[in-house]
Design a protein around this motif. Structure first.
Motif, PDB file in Angstrom:
ATOM      1  N   ASP A  89       8.964   0.170   5.413  1.00  0.00           N
ATOM      2  CA  ASP A  89       8.390   0.943   4.257  1.00  0.00           C
ATOM      3  C   ASP A  89       7.330  -0.005   3.258  1.00  0.00           C
ATOM      4  O   ASP A  89       7.133   0.403   2.231  1.00  0.00           O
ATOM      5  N   GLN A  90       7.311  -0.937   3.754  1.00  0.00           N
ATOM      6  CA  GLN A  90       6.431  -2.064   2.754  1.00  0.00           C
ATOM      7  C   GLN A  90       4.863  -2.228   3.230  1.00  0.00           C
ATOM      8  O   GLN A  90       4.752  -2.447   4.446  1.00  0.00           O
ATOM      9  N   LEU A  91       4.274  -2.006   2.210  1.00  0.00           N
ATOM     10  CA  LEU A  91       2.717  -2.192   2.554  1.00  0.00           C
ATOM     11  C   LEU A  91       2.418  -3.814   2.820  1.00  0.00           C
ATOM     12  O   LEU A  91       2.821  -4.355   2.000  1.00  0.00           O
ATOM     13  N   GLN A  92       2.024  -3.749   4.168  1.00  0.00           N
ATOM     14  CA  GLN A  92       1.657  -5.132   4.481  1.00  0.00           C
ATOM     15  C   GLN A  92       0.063  -5.512   4.183  1.00  0.00           C
ATOM     16  O   GLN A  92      -0.160  -7.081   3.899  1.00  0.00           O
ATOM     17  N   SER A  93      -0.688  -4.609   4.669  1.00  0.00           N
ATOM     18  CA  SER A  93      -2.400  -5.023   4.345  1.00  0.00           C
ATOM     19  C   SER A  93      -2.968  -3.713   4.008  1.00  0.00           C
ATOM     20  O   SER A  93      -2.591  -2.715   4.385  1.00  0.00           O
ATOM     21  N   LEU A  94      -4.393  -3.998   3.542  1.00  0.00           N
ATOM     22  CA  LEU A  94      -5.176  -2.945   3.332  1.00  0.00           C
ATOM     23  C   LEU A  94      -6.601  -3.556   4.067  1.00  0.00           C
ATOM     24  O   LEU A  94      -6.985  -4.702   4.005  1.00  0.00           O
ATOM     25  N   LYS A  95      -7.173  -2.679   4.850  1.00  0.00           N
ATOM     26  CA  LYS A  95      -8.451  -3.451   5.428  1.00  0.00           C
ATOM     27  C   LYS A  95      -9.388  -2.064   5.030  1.00  0.00           C
ATOM     28  O   LYS A  95      -9.216  -0.793   5.481  1.00  0.00           O
ATOM     29  N   ILE A  96     -10.600  -2.716   4.113  1.00  0.00           N
ATOM     30  CA  ILE A  96     -11.346  -1.626   3.599  1.00  0.00           C
ATOM     31  C   ILE A  96     -12.640  -1.996   4.150  1.00  0.00           C
ATOM     32  O   ILE A  96     -13.281  -3.014   4.211  1.00  0.00           O
ATOM     33  N   GLU A  97     -13.304  -0.802   4.744  1.00  0.00           N
ATOM     34  CA  GLU A  97     -14.801  -0.925   5.450  1.00  0.00           C
ATOM     35  C   GLU A  97     -15.634   0.044   4.574  1.00  0.00           C
ATOM     36  O   GLU A  97     -15.619   0.954   4.167  1.00  0.00           O
ATOM     37  N   ASP A  98     -16.581  -0.859   3.877  1.00  0.00           N
ATOM     38  CA  ASP A  98     -17.598  -0.054   2.876  1.00  0.00           C
ATOM     39  C   ASP A  98     -18.601   0.622   3.697  1.00  0.00           C
ATOM     40  O   ASP A  98     -18.815   0.244   4.995  1.00  0.00           O
ATOM     41  N   LYS A  99     -19.596   1.117   3.022  1.00  0.00           N
ATOM     42  CA  LYS A  99     -20.724   1.969   3.552  1.00  0.00           C
ATOM     43  C   LYS A  99     -21.780   1.103   4.657  1.00  0.00           C
ATOM     44  O   LYS A  99     -22.395   1.461   5.378  1.00  0.00           O
ATOM     45  N   LEU A 100     -21.756  -0.297   4.185  1.00  0.00           N
ATOM     46  CA  LEU A 100     -22.557  -0.983   4.925  1.00  0.00           C
ATOM     47  C   LEU A 100     -21.809  -1.879   6.220  1.00  0.00           C
ATOM     48  O   LEU A 100     -22.495  -2.703   6.913  1.00  0.00           O
TER      49      LEU A 100
ATOM     50  N   GLN B  95     -19.271  -3.959   5.922  1.00  0.00           N
ATOM     51  CA  GLN B  95     -18.648  -5.092   5.513  1.00  0.00           C
ATOM     52  C   GLN B  95     -17.125  -4.630   5.221  1.00  0.00           C
ATOM     53  O   GLN B  95     -16.633  -3.661   4.846  1.00  0.00           O
ATOM     54  N   ILE B  96     -16.419  -5.697   5.792  1.00  0.00           N
ATOM     55  CA  ILE B  96     -14.801  -5.279   5.740  1.00  0.00           C
ATOM     56  C   ILE B  96     -13.928  -6.209   5.012  1.00  0.00           C
ATOM     57  O   ILE B  96     -14.288  -7.663   4.691  1.00  0.00           O
ATOM     58  N   THR B  97     -13.204  -5.901   3.873  1.00  0.00           N
ATOM     59  CA  THR B  97     -12.384  -6.718   3.179  1.00  0.00           C
ATOM     60  C   THR B  97     -10.850  -6.308   3.571  1.00  0.00           C
ATOM     61  O   THR B  97     -10.554  -5.375   3.706  1.00  0.00           O
ATOM     62  N   LEU B  98     -10.144  -7.524   3.811  1.00  0.00           N
ATOM     63  CA  LEU B  98      -8.743  -7.447   4.249  1.00  0.00           C
ATOM     64  C   LEU B  98      -7.965  -8.343   3.143  1.00  0.00           C
ATOM     65  O   LEU B  98      -8.282  -9.191   2.862  1.00  0.00           O
ATOM     66  N   ILE B  99      -7.077  -7.429   2.780  1.00  0.00           N
ATOM     67  CA  ILE B  99      -6.140  -7.886   1.884  1.00  0.00           C
ATOM     68  C   ILE B  99      -4.619  -7.736   2.402  1.00  0.00           C
ATOM     69  O   ILE B  99      -4.492  -6.788   3.002  1.00  0.00           O
ATOM     70  N   THR B 100      -4.074  -8.921   2.382  1.00  0.00           N
ATOM     71  CA  THR B 100      -2.647  -8.784   2.944  1.00  0.00           C
ATOM     72  C   THR B 100      -1.592  -9.297   1.826  1.00  0.00           C
ATOM     73  O   THR B 100      -1.833  -9.926   0.747  1.00  0.00           O
ATOM     74  N   PHE B 101      -0.518  -8.750   1.801  1.00  0.00           N
ATOM     75  CA  PHE B 101       0.379  -8.734   0.756  1.00  0.00           C
ATOM     76  C   PHE B 101       1.661  -9.500   1.440  1.00  0.00           C
ATOM     77  O   PHE B 101       1.990  -9.361   2.633  1.00  0.00           O
ATOM     78  N   SER B 102       2.241 -10.360   0.607  1.00  0.00           N
ATOM     79  CA  SER B 102       3.393 -11.085   0.774  1.00  0.00           C
ATOM     80  C   SER B 102       4.339 -11.319  -0.328  1.00  0.00           C
ATOM     81  O   SER B 102       3.812 -11.261  -1.219  1.00  0.00           O
ATOM     82  N   GLN B 103       5.476 -11.702  -0.116  1.00  0.00           N
ATOM     83  CA  GLN B 103       6.352 -12.011  -1.144  1.00  0.00           C
ATOM     84  C   GLN B 103       6.450 -10.827  -2.187  1.00  0.00           C
ATOM     85  O   GLN B 103       6.260 -10.775  -3.373  1.00  0.00           O
ATOM     86  N   ILE B 104       6.364  -9.599  -1.620  1.00  0.00           N
ATOM     87  CA  ILE B 104       6.436  -8.183  -2.400  1.00  0.00           C
ATOM     88  C   ILE B 104       7.624  -8.001  -3.230  1.00  0.00           C
ATOM     89  O   ILE B 104       8.924  -8.461  -2.601  1.00  0.00           O
ATOM     90  N   LYS B 105       7.382  -7.815  -4.376  1.00  0.00           N
ATOM     91  CA  LYS B 105       8.729  -7.182  -5.395  1.00  0.00           C
ATOM     92  C   LYS B 105       8.295  -6.295  -6.126  1.00  0.00           C
ATOM     93  O   LYS B 105       7.135  -5.890  -6.440  1.00  0.00           O
ATOM     94  N   THR B 106       9.181  -5.167  -6.047  1.00  0.00           N
ATOM     95  CA  THR B 106       9.025  -3.864  -6.325  1.00  0.00           C
ATOM     96  C   THR B 106       9.705  -3.682  -7.727  1.00  0.00           C
ATOM     97  O   THR B 106      10.877  -4.425  -7.908  1.00  0.00           O
ATOM     98  N   ASN B 107       9.203  -2.519  -8.543  1.00  0.00           N
ATOM     99  CA  ASN B 107       9.913  -2.004  -9.705  1.00  0.00           C
ATOM    100  C   ASN B 107      10.235  -3.056 -10.831  1.00  0.00           C
ATOM    101  O   ASN B 107      11.415  -3.073 -11.528  1.00  0.00           O
ATOM    102  N   LEU B 108       9.367  -4.177 -10.668  1.00  0.00           N
ATOM    103  CA  LEU B 108       9.422  -5.042 -11.945  1.00  0.00           C
ATOM    104  C   LEU B 108       8.940  -4.634 -13.243  1.00  0.00           C
ATOM    105  O   LEU B 108       8.023  -3.808 -13.174  1.00  0.00           O
ATOM    106  N   SER B 109       9.343  -5.283 -14.337  1.00  0.00           N
ATOM    107  CA  SER B 109       8.989  -4.821 -15.358  1.00  0.00           C
ATOM    108  C   SER B 109       8.043  -5.694 -15.885  1.00  0.00           C
ATOM    109  O   SER B 109       8.240  -7.034 -16.021  1.00  0.00           O
TER     110      SER B 109
END
Length: 118
Positions: A72-83, A85-99
């Motif tokens: 259930d944890q989001l690991q990465s986003l791969k975004i391709e734009d209209k040209l 070009q690809i942007t890859l964002i990876t997530f690590s050490q995820i902490k949820t529900n923080l104030s």
């Protein structure tokens, strides 16, 4: 609300008002609701993710968005734009529900950065 887009390499920041129909990846992740998701064709990828393609590509900020999950944890986003070009964002050490303090997400452009108003 104001949205900042900062390009460190170009030493440029763009400041713009957030449009009510904005379908940016950040908005999709911060408030995923049915109204937002209705603007996309969504395909499940082998139980590990989802591919989102905007139905109105001319207005979209991206042409494809791939969300990859591990359980259930989001690991990465791969975004391709209209040209293509690809942007890859990876997530690590995820902490949820923080104030978090309110100023956590306030952006001030660094000295010497060109600011463009949109």
């Amino acid at each position: 609300d104001i949205v900042w887009i900062y390009d460190k390499d170009l030493e440029q920041a763009t400041r713009q008002k957030q449009k009510p129909d904005n379908t940016s990846p950040a908005l999709l992740l911060s408030s995923p609701n049915q109204r937002l998701l209705q603007g996309f064709t969504i395909t499940e990828i082998k139980n590990t993710g989802f591919l989102l393609k905007p139905k109105k590509s001319q207005d979209a900020l991206f042409s494809r968005l791939l969300l990859q999950f591990n359980q259930d944890q989001l690991q990465s986003l791969k975004i391709e734009d209209k040209l293509g070009q690809i942007t890859l964002i990876t997530f690590s050490q995820i902490k949820t529900n923080l104030s978090l303090p309110e100023n956590t997400f306030q952006f001030t452009p660094p000295s010497g950065v060109d600011v463009i108003e949109n």
